[in-house]
Scaffold this active site. Sequence first.
Site, PDB file in Angstrom:
ATOM      1  N   CYS A 325       1.161  -0.890  -0.274  1.00 35.47           N
ATOM      2  CA  CYS A 325      -0.262   0.620   0.577  1.00 35.47           C
ATOM      3  C   CYS A 325       0.698   1.308   0.028  1.00 35.47           C
ATOM      4  O   CYS A 325       1.457   2.327   0.879  1.00 35.47           O
ATOM      5  CB  CYS A 325      -0.902  -0.571   1.306  1.00 35.47           C
ATOM      6  SG  CYS A 325      -2.255  -1.820   1.210  1.00 35.47           S
ATOM      7  N   ASP A 326       1.640   1.309  -1.325  1.00 34.21           N
ATOM      8  CA  ASP A 326       2.924   2.625  -1.300  1.00 34.21           C
ATOM      9  C   ASP A 326       2.372   3.075  -2.447  1.00 34.21           C
ATOM     10  O   ASP A 326       2.889   2.263  -3.515  1.00 34.21           O
ATOM     11  CB  ASP A 326       3.767   2.450  -0.391  1.00 34.21           C
ATOM     12  CG  ASP A 326       4.933   3.798  -0.525  1.00 34.21           C
ATOM     13  OD1 ASP A 326       4.746   4.066  -1.164  1.00 34.21           O
ATOM     14  OD2 ASP A 326       5.737   3.684   0.623  1.00 34.21           O
TER      15      ASP A 326
END
Length: 377
Positions: A325-326
Amino acid sequence: MATQRVLDFLATRRPAGPCLVVDLDVVADNFNAFEKALPNSKIYYAVKANPAPEILRLLAGLGSSFDTASVAEIEMAMDAGATADRISFGNTIKKERDIARAHELGIDLFAVDCVEEVEKIARAAPGSRVFCRVLTDGEGAEWPLSRKFGCVPAMAVDVLRHAHALGLAAYGVSFHVGSQQTDLAAWDRALGDAKGVFATLAGEGIVLKMVNMGGGFPTRYLKDVPTAQAYGQAIFQALSKHFGNRMPETIIEPGRGMVGNAGTIKSEVVLISKKSANDNVRWVYLDIGKFGGLAETMDEAIRYPIVTARDDDEKAPCVLAGPTCDSADVMYEKTPYPLPLSLTIGDDVLIEGTGAYTTTYASVAFNGFEPLRSYVI
Ligand SMILES: *Cc1c(COP(=O)(O)O)cnc(C)c1O
């Protein structure tokens, strides 16, 4: 590019998560090719490229020496069977207590690129041999090492003179032409600089002995690269041109070129989607990304070959991204990657040429993802 041994391993073991499989036979072939291409140069494997104990043991057994960047890497090389006289502490940025520890372990060859580092070595490892790294422009390299390491040749003269004055052995000059260097002329330019340092200091009675020609030897990704033999010839010609019949000792420090093509990553397609109904570029999310070992896709610098079981089908460009989730965890977007239209969630993909700079670049547990598993066969 994955060898049959690697394919057989994956087919029989069917490891669940993403993993790297390294074929030691390919590493041995690479070592032999370097020895044959540059028979008068000693090989110092750059441990950082892949420090797997099996690789270090194999290379130690084949007679390799080791370029290390930390006390931990020195200890790994020693555990693999290398004696201290076959290990160089090649990082120009070292804590004084680490220099002292290396000295205790018997290491007596150190890299420097400034007088401040020379002073640390004179205190913590008196009498040792030092070589000074000169800057290169990194031109022609796909992963240039920029201005972080090395100094201009005129400063290298000052640095080595200072080493001599402090009782160290001013031993030679080093450079690194940039990683994944496909321009054979890069060594010629750097060797010209090295020769200048040799000549100036010889005029003062300080006789240098060694040129450390660094790494930079490539792995074949999507484009062909020159052979080890072609590198050997170009380097030998440049050495002859600059040093004539007063050849220095030489060493090379291949990292990527020693292990890159020996490794294949197996990954799985987690999701294929689009950002709008009429989007023509699909997003393909793998279970490995920038934080799982593919850090060299930063700025899309290294473009790995990707193989699927559906490669005979029609292909279309995809954005390729990792699972975390980056938003930085996107491998190829500026230049989308062609993948089969029939590619399906759950398919395996093989990412080739991933034996170097992958396992150790994987984060420990970002988003709870395990570091990249590695099998050396
Ligand atoms: C990283 C490094 C190498 C290896 O470079 P490759 O391009 O992977 O061959 C060699 N020498 C030094 C000093 C390094 O830092």
